[in-house]
Scaffold this motif. Structure first.
Motif, mmCIF file in Angstrom:
data_model
loop_
_atom_site.group_PDB
_atom_site.id
_atom_site.type_symbol
_atom_site.label_atom_id
_atom_site.label_comp_id
_atom_site.label_asym_id
_atom_site.label_seq_id
_atom_site.Cartn_x
_atom_site.Cartn_y
_atom_site.Cartn_z
ATOM 1 N N PHE A 1 15.428 3.735 5.030
ATOM 2 C CA PHE A 1 14.210 3.282 5.616
ATOM 3 C C PHE A 1 14.024 3.741 7.109
ATOM 4 O O PHE A 1 13.730 3.114 7.787
ATOM 5 N N PRO A 2 14.610 4.414 7.758
ATOM 6 C CA PRO A 2 14.350 4.991 9.326
ATOM 7 C C PRO A 2 12.602 5.037 9.269
ATOM 8 O O PRO A 2 11.893 5.138 8.434
ATOM 9 N N HIS B 1 13.729 -9.429 6.502
ATOM 10 C CA HIS B 1 13.706 -8.553 6.043
ATOM 11 C C HIS B 1 12.860 -8.610 4.441
ATOM 12 O O HIS B 1 13.541 -8.754 3.473
ATOM 13 N N VAL B 2 12.069 -8.419 4.216
ATOM 14 C CA VAL B 2 10.830 -8.534 3.687
ATOM 15 C C VAL B 2 10.111 -7.738 2.903
ATOM 16 O O VAL B 2 9.860 -7.797 4.350
ATOM 17 N N GLY B 3 9.639 -7.089 2.006
ATOM 18 C CA GLY B 3 9.083 -5.295 2.395
ATOM 19 C C GLY B 3 7.376 -6.145 2.180
ATOM 20 O O GLY B 3 6.287 -5.562 2.263
ATOM 21 N N PHE B 4 7.089 -6.964 0.883
ATOM 22 C CA PHE B 4 5.744 -7.267 1.077
ATOM 23 C C PHE B 4 5.445 -9.079 1.548
ATOM 24 O O PHE B 4 6.206 -9.149 1.256
ATOM 25 N N ILE B 5 3.932 -8.819 1.716
ATOM 26 C CA ILE B 5 3.558 -10.014 2.171
ATOM 27 C C ILE B 5 4.148 -10.677 1.219
ATOM 28 O O ILE B 5 3.766 -12.642 1.458
ATOM 29 N N GLY C 1 4.623 -0.503 1.015
ATOM 30 C CA GLY C 1 5.237 0.547 -0.277
ATOM 31 C C GLY C 1 5.754 1.963 0.923
ATOM 32 O O GLY C 1 3.883 2.210 1.165
ATOM 33 N N GLU C 2 6.099 2.599 0.073
ATOM 34 C CA GLU C 2 6.246 4.176 0.582
ATOM 35 C C GLU C 2 5.227 4.906 0.264
ATOM 36 O O GLU C 2 4.394 5.129 0.853
ATOM 37 N N VAL C 3 5.065 4.574 -0.788
ATOM 38 C CA VAL C 3 3.986 5.037 -1.097
ATOM 39 C C VAL C 3 2.257 4.736 -0.705
ATOM 40 O O VAL C 3 2.019 5.690 -0.650
ATOM 41 N N ALA C 4 2.351 3.890 0.023
ATOM 42 C CA ALA C 4 1.276 3.704 1.058
ATOM 43 C C ALA C 4 1.296 3.825 2.071
ATOM 44 O O ALA C 4 0.527 3.918 3.018
ATOM 45 N N VAL D 1 8.295 2.275 7.921
ATOM 46 C CA VAL D 1 9.676 1.265 7.264
ATOM 47 C C VAL D 1 9.377 -0.197 6.667
ATOM 48 O O VAL D 1 8.892 -1.169 6.531
ATOM 49 N N ALA D 2 9.800 1.001 5.290
ATOM 50 C CA ALA D 2 8.499 0.159 4.056
ATOM 51 C C ALA D 2 9.373 -0.920 3.671
ATOM 52 O O ALA D 2 9.097 -2.503 2.892
ATOM 53 N N ALA D 3 10.513 -0.965 4.167
ATOM 54 C CA ALA D 3 11.904 -2.133 3.598
ATOM 55 C C ALA D 3 11.141 -3.715 4.177
ATOM 56 O O ALA D 3 12.071 -4.810 4.138
ATOM 57 N N HIS D 4 10.223 -3.563 5.506
ATOM 58 C CA HIS D 4 10.525 -4.468 6.893
ATOM 59 C C HIS D 4 9.249 -4.569 6.598
ATOM 60 O O HIS D 4 8.536 -3.876 7.719
ATOM 61 N N LEU D 5 8.672 -5.668 6.722
ATOM 62 C CA LEU D 5 7.259 -5.790 6.194
ATOM 63 C C LEU D 5 6.151 -5.711 7.879
ATOM 64 O O LEU D 5 7.364 -6.657 8.584
ATOM 65 N N HIS D 6 5.361 -5.565 8.042
ATOM 66 C CA HIS D 6 4.511 -4.971 9.380
ATOM 67 C C HIS D 6 3.582 -5.319 9.488
ATOM 68 O O HIS D 6 2.396 -4.049 8.615
#
Ligand SMILES: [Zn+2]
Length: 194
Positions: free
Chosen positions: A12-13, A90-94, A132-135, A139-144
């Motif tokens: 996920f660069p 390093h989490v992807g979702f809230i 998520g990438e679809v959204a 950087v889908a892997a790390h929530l921001h």
């Protein structure tokens, strides 16, 4: 074991978008120091939001460090002063944040708005998370959480016509101004969390 997908941060660069940006520091009262101030593509494939906090505030373009979250400048800003609030974890979702992380994540977002109000008096804000990438998460892997200041008239014809946005201030100068305001205002918001 087959078809088990394990997320690797290297997959996920940060995605550079197709919009060219015209850096115009001369429009502001800031002085162009040197070309090193311009954003460059990350040289490693390490998750940028895990790598950022390991650097100095200046090198990592970090405007503020909380207990659970931090504020970092966006290298490919949607608009001048585009900031992001990220958990250190390093989490992807809230939904993966614990209560303390979630509280500081949202509280830091309101603090970021106050910082922007102090530094550059926006007329409005875009705030949101692509999960998520679809959204559309770069950087889908790390929530921001994106915090983007908006001014009347900032959405001019240039992005549409020329695929170019004018960026009247350098990221490093913007970070400096934000960092100062964060330091000053954070105690009023009882941040960082104890
Ligand atoms: Zn990460």
């Amino acid at each position: 074991m087959t078809d088990v997908r394990v997320d690797n941060p290297a997959d996920f660069p940060p995605q550079e978008d197709t919009v060219e940006r015209l850096w115009t520091p001369q429009r502001m009262t800031y002085v162009l120091r040197n070309s090193e101030d311009r954003p460059t593509k990350p040289k490693t494939k390490e998750c940028p939001f895990c790598a950022g906090p390991k650097k100095s505030d200046e090198d990592g373009l970090i405007a503020w460090r909380g207990t659970h979250v931090f504020a970092i400048m966006n290298l490919y800003p949607y608009n001048v002063g585009h900031l992001m609030i990220c958990p250190y974890r390093h989490v992807g979702f809230i939904t993966e944040l614990d209560d303390a992380e979630l509280f500081e994540f949202e509280k830091a977002t309101t603090l970021a708005m106050k910082v922007m109000e102090t530094v550059s008096r926006p007329d409005g804000y875009n705030i949101g998370i692509n999960q998520g990438e679809v959204a559309g998460a770069g950087v889908a892997a790390h929530l921001h959480q994106h915090v983007v200041p908006r001014w009347n008239g900032d959405a001019n014809f240039m992005p549409i016509v020329a695929q170019t946005r004018t960026m009247p201030i350098l990221l490093s100068d913007q970070r400096d101004a934000y960092a100062q305001a964060f330091e000053q205002l954070a105690p009023q918001y009882h941040l960082p969390l104890a």
